[in-house]
Scaffold this motif. Structure first.
Motif, short mmCIF file in Angstrom:
data_model
loop_
_atom_site.label_atom_id
_atom_site.label_comp_id
_atom_site.label_asym_id
_atom_site.label_seq_id
_atom_site.Cartn_x
_atom_site.Cartn_y
_atom_site.Cartn_z
N GLY A 42 12.09 -11.34 18.33
CA GLY A 42 12.99 -10.73 19.28
C GLY A 42 12.28 -9.62 20.03
N PRO A 43 12.93 -9.03 21.02
CA PRO A 43 12.28 -7.98 21.82
C PRO A 43 11.94 -6.73 21.01
CG PRO A 43 14.61 -8.20 22.38
CD PRO A 43 14.28 -9.37 21.52
N LYS A 44 12.63 -6.51 19.88
CA LYS A 44 12.36 -5.32 19.08
C LYS A 44 11.64 -5.64 17.77
CE LYS A 44 16.29 -2.69 20.88
NZ LYS A 44 17.53 -1.93 20.54
N THR A 45 11.22 -6.87 17.61
CA THR A 45 10.56 -7.26 16.37
C THR A 45 9.12 -6.71 16.33
OG1 THR A 45 11.83 -9.32 16.24
CG2 THR A 45 9.81 -9.20 14.94
N GLN A 46 8.81 -6.01 15.27
CA GLN A 46 7.44 -5.57 15.03
C GLN A 46 6.69 -6.71 14.34
OE1 GLN A 46 7.05 -2.25 12.37
NE2 GLN A 46 4.81 -2.15 12.55
N VAL A 47 5.51 -7.05 14.85
CA VAL A 47 4.70 -8.11 14.26
C VAL A 47 3.44 -7.47 13.69
CG1 VAL A 47 3.43 -10.26 14.64
CG2 VAL A 47 5.60 -9.85 15.85
N LEU A 48 3.22 -7.70 12.42
CA LEU A 48 2.06 -7.14 11.73
C LEU A 48 1.13 -8.28 11.34
CD1 LEU A 48 0.62 -4.66 10.54
CD2 LEU A 48 2.03 -4.93 8.48
N ASP A 49 -0.08 -8.26 11.87
CA ASP A 49 -1.08 -9.30 11.62
C ASP A 49 -1.88 -8.94 10.37
OD1 ASP A 49 -3.05 -11.22 11.64
OD2 ASP A 49 -3.65 -10.88 13.73
N ALA A 50 -1.80 -9.76 9.33
CA ALA A 50 -2.54 -9.51 8.10
C ALA A 50 -4.00 -9.91 8.21
CB ALA A 50 -1.89 -10.25 6.94
N GLU A 51 -4.37 -10.58 9.28
CA GLU A 51 -5.76 -10.92 9.58
C GLU A 51 -6.44 -11.70 8.46
OE1 GLU A 51 -7.97 -7.52 10.90
OE2 GLU A 51 -6.42 -6.88 12.31
N GLY A 52 -5.67 -12.59 7.84
CA GLY A 52 -6.26 -13.44 6.82
C GLY A 52 -6.28 -12.87 5.42
N ALA A 53 -5.68 -11.71 5.21
CA ALA A 53 -5.72 -11.06 3.90
C ALA A 53 -4.62 -11.60 2.98
CB ALA A 53 -5.55 -9.56 4.06
N TYR A 54 -4.77 -11.32 1.70
CA TYR A 54 -3.72 -11.63 0.74
C TYR A 54 -2.57 -10.64 0.91
CZ TYR A 54 -6.69 -14.89 -1.84
OH TYR A 54 -7.47 -15.96 -2.20
N ILE A 55 -1.36 -11.13 0.68
CA ILE A 55 -0.15 -10.31 0.67
C ILE A 55 0.50 -10.48 -0.69
CG2 ILE A 55 2.07 -9.82 1.77
CD1 ILE A 55 1.02 -11.34 4.25
N THR A 56 0.70 -9.38 -1.39
CA THR A 56 1.30 -9.42 -2.72
C THR A 56 2.53 -8.52 -2.74
OG1 THR A 56 -0.12 -7.62 -3.52
CG2 THR A 56 -0.92 -9.87 -3.84
N PRO A 57 3.40 -8.69 -3.73
CA PRO A 57 4.55 -7.78 -3.83
C PRO A 57 4.08 -6.35 -4.10
CG PRO A 57 4.84 -9.70 -5.25
CD PRO A 57 3.42 -9.72 -4.78
N GLY A 58 4.87 -5.40 -3.68
CA GLY A 58 4.60 -4.01 -4.05
C GLY A 58 4.56 -3.86 -5.55
N GLY A 59 3.64 -3.04 -6.02
CA GLY A 59 3.48 -2.86 -7.45
C GLY A 59 4.66 -2.14 -8.09
N VAL A 60 5.03 -2.58 -9.29
CA VAL A 60 6.05 -1.92 -10.09
C VAL A 60 5.34 -1.31 -11.29
CG1 VAL A 60 8.18 -2.21 -11.43
CG2 VAL A 60 7.82 -3.55 -9.33
N ASP A 61 5.15 -0.01 -11.26
CA ASP A 61 4.47 0.68 -12.36
C ASP A 61 5.55 1.23 -13.28
OD1 ASP A 61 2.81 2.02 -14.08
OD2 ASP A 61 1.63 3.00 -12.51
N ASP A 402 13.85 -6.79 -1.87
CA ASP A 402 13.40 -5.70 -1.01
C ASP A 402 12.04 -6.06 -0.42
OD1 ASP A 402 15.66 -4.28 -1.64
OD2 ASP A 402 14.63 -2.68 -2.74
N ALA A 403 11.85 -5.68 0.82
CA ALA A 403 10.58 -5.96 1.50
C ALA A 403 9.54 -4.92 1.09
CB ALA A 403 10.77 -5.97 3.00
N ASP A 404 9.15 -4.99 -0.18
CA ASP A 404 8.11 -4.13 -0.75
C ASP A 404 6.85 -4.99 -0.86
OD1 ASP A 404 10.19 -2.38 -1.03
OD2 ASP A 404 10.11 -2.27 -3.22
N LEU A 405 5.83 -4.64 -0.09
CA LEU A 405 4.68 -5.52 0.06
C LEU A 405 3.39 -4.74 0.11
CD1 LEU A 405 6.32 -7.57 2.94
CD2 LEU A 405 6.04 -8.41 0.59
N VAL A 406 2.32 -5.40 -0.30
CA VAL A 406 0.97 -4.86 -0.16
C VAL A 406 0.14 -5.86 0.63
CG1 VAL A 406 -1.11 -4.04 -1.34
CG2 VAL A 406 1.14 -3.67 -2.37
#
Length: 506
Positions: A42-61, A402-406
């Motif tokens: 959409g017109p207000k959507t932020q697009v983040l390019d991971a550039e080929g990297a791994y995406i994992t869930p945010g850590g739960v310590d 939740d969108a918790d990501l690394v």
């Protein structure tokens, strides 16, 4: 649908699978709404390019010590959680600690809320350390804490004089925990063994930091672990043995799990990567490696713990972040008395909230990988979330979470300015964000580090553009549900019991 954020061009790792790099993550109102191909912008959507990297869930310590009275100049919620997000951790579970003189848990809880409220960079919750478990607390207050306050776990100590409980007290708490459906965490070491060896070492003048590891042998951990499992089997109570350091203790946990008992194990990066020889460093520097249980002596000990991670014996892989400074009136130098080292006076614990995720992630890549990427996600995010009542909310990448990501760096990224330097990133205390004047991992080389940390759809760490860009106070207190039994099952008979025997006295 119009997404607030779409993350594209990354390889998504969930607890169960590694997805096609063309799959995108769509985020709306802080939640993951969709995983799919070519999600609509959409017109207000932020697009983040991971550039080929791994995406994992945010850590739960699920095991960190923040704003603790025994380390008054260590990390508070501001500095500790600042380090957490810099290392990819998006949720921490810290300890509200009851003192022997506290006859109610509610003032203790309010005090810890006061320490954390408006201070945290990431989402957080509390465990309760119980040291004075009166009948009123066990029978009247614990149910309120679980059902109204969202605190669904307690921690018990079998050692440390100011905190340890005898077996009867542990049994009483286990009985209540079983009825409430909460997780019981246990620090398992035989206190009397440790006291005897410590006294005899001191009588011989063997008081340097290294002898801390001698005073707490593997058999002290193994015996207490086995005893804790027996108490749990008697009462049919799910328990987690925390910060396991030895193969003996691990084997007791593994054997219990093969009998389908709901026994969980936790270990930490320092028991996977460091040896007791660190405590032999000159000029009292060895005190920086003092923790309990202690670092073990042999590379075979490290290999054994890695096997436990790889074969699923360990449910969680936490930091046990205990940030006592070295050069401080309240720090590790308390172990120097009139110019002589006295290991029993050295505050226990190591800082590790920021380094936990990178250290373990770097053991999933390359020809010498110790565990798979999905095992990394399971032990550092998914299983701790489920065990502690955050399942379906934290710890995985799926719609509804939740969108918790690394987002890590793509393969081949060079951290050094010299393009010919392939040595990776060198850990140093100066690069970290916690309030501690050292790291036990000083000089260790890593080939990756979190590039972005995202909490509820908001980028809070951007390593290349400002580092910590999240706000203090963005973190929210998590009212947790009752935890899940991640391994084993409840309802079984203890060895040798006849049908209906337990019900005669439950």
């Amino acid at each position: 649908m119009s997404f607030d954020l779409i993350i594209t061009n990354g390889t998504i790792v969930t607890s169960a699978d590694i997805l096609d790099p063309k799959v995108e993550i769509g985020v709306k109102d802080g939640k993951i709404i969709a995983l799919g191909y070519s999600l609509p912008r959409g017109p207000k959507t932020q697009v983040l390019d991971a550039e080929g990297a791994y995406i994992t869930p945010g850590g739960v310590d699920s095991h960190v010590h923040l704003a603790q009275a025994e380390s008054p100049d260590g990390d508070n919620f501001e500095t500790g959680t600042r380090g957490a997000i810099a290392g990819g951790t998006t949720t921490v579970l810290a300890f509200a600690s009851q003192r022997r003189t506290d006859d109610s848990l509610f003032p203790v809880l309010e005090a810890y809320h006061g320490k954390a409220r408006g201070q945290s960079y990431c989402d957080y919750g509390f465990h309760f350390i119980l040291t004075n478990p009166t009948k009123h607390i066990v029978n009247e207050e614990l149910p309120v804490l679980v059902n109204k306050e969202g605190i669904s776990s307690v921690k018990l100590y079998m050692t440390y004089e100011p905190m340890k409980l005898d077996d009867r007290a542990i049994l009483d708490i286990m009985m209540a925990a079983r009825q409430l459906g909460i997780t019981t965490m246990i620090h398992a070491e035989n206190s009397d063994m440790i006291a005897l060896i410590t006294e005899r070492l001191e009588a011989r003048g063997l008081t340097d930091p290294f002898y801390h590891s001698v005073s707490r042998p593997q058999i002290a951990e193994g015996e207490a672990t086995n005893r804790a499992i027996c108490l749990a089997e008697l009462t049919d109570t799910p328990v987690l043995i925390v910060h396991v350091s030895s193969e003996m203790a691990m084997n007791h946990i593994r054997e219990a799990q093969t009998r389908m008992l709901p026994i969980h194990g936790e270990t930490c990066p320092h028991y996977l990567l460091l040896l007791s020889e660190r405590m032999q460093a000159p000029d009292f520097e060895g005190a920086k490696a003092v923790c309990s249980p202690p670092l073990r002596h042999d590379l075979r000990d490290l290999s054994a713990i890695w096997r436990g991670v790889a074969n699923g014996t360990f449910t969680t892989l936490s930091s046990d972040h205990a940030p006592t400074k070295f050069s401080s009136p309240y720090g590790k130098t308390l172990g120097m008395k009139n110019g002589f080292p006295v290991f029993r006076n050295i505050p226990n614990g190591l800082p590790g909230i920021e380094t936990r995720l990178p250290l373990i992630f770097n053991q999933t890549i390359g020809p010498n990988a110790k565990i798979s990427l999905t095992q990394f996600v399971q032990t550092t995010s998914t299983k701790p979330a489920r065990l502690y009542g955050l399942g379906g909310v934290k710890g995985d990448i799926a719609p509804g979470y939740d969108a918790d990501l690394v987002i890590w760096y793509p393969p081949g990224h060079r951290f050094a300015a010299d393009p010919d330097d392939t040595a990776g990133l060198c850990i140093s205390a100066s690069m970290l964000h916690h309030n501690c004047d050292y790291t036990p991992y000083e000089g260790m080389k890593l080939m990756n580090w979190p590039r972005y940390t995202i909490i509820r759809g908001q980028i809070v760490w951007d390593r290349d553009n400002g580092g910590v860009i999240g706000s203090k106070g963005f973190g929210e207190f998590l009212k947790r549900k009752k935890g899940s039994v991640v391994t084993g099952q409840t309802g079984g008979l203890a060895q040798g019991m006849m049908d209906g025997e337990r019900e005669l006295w439950l």
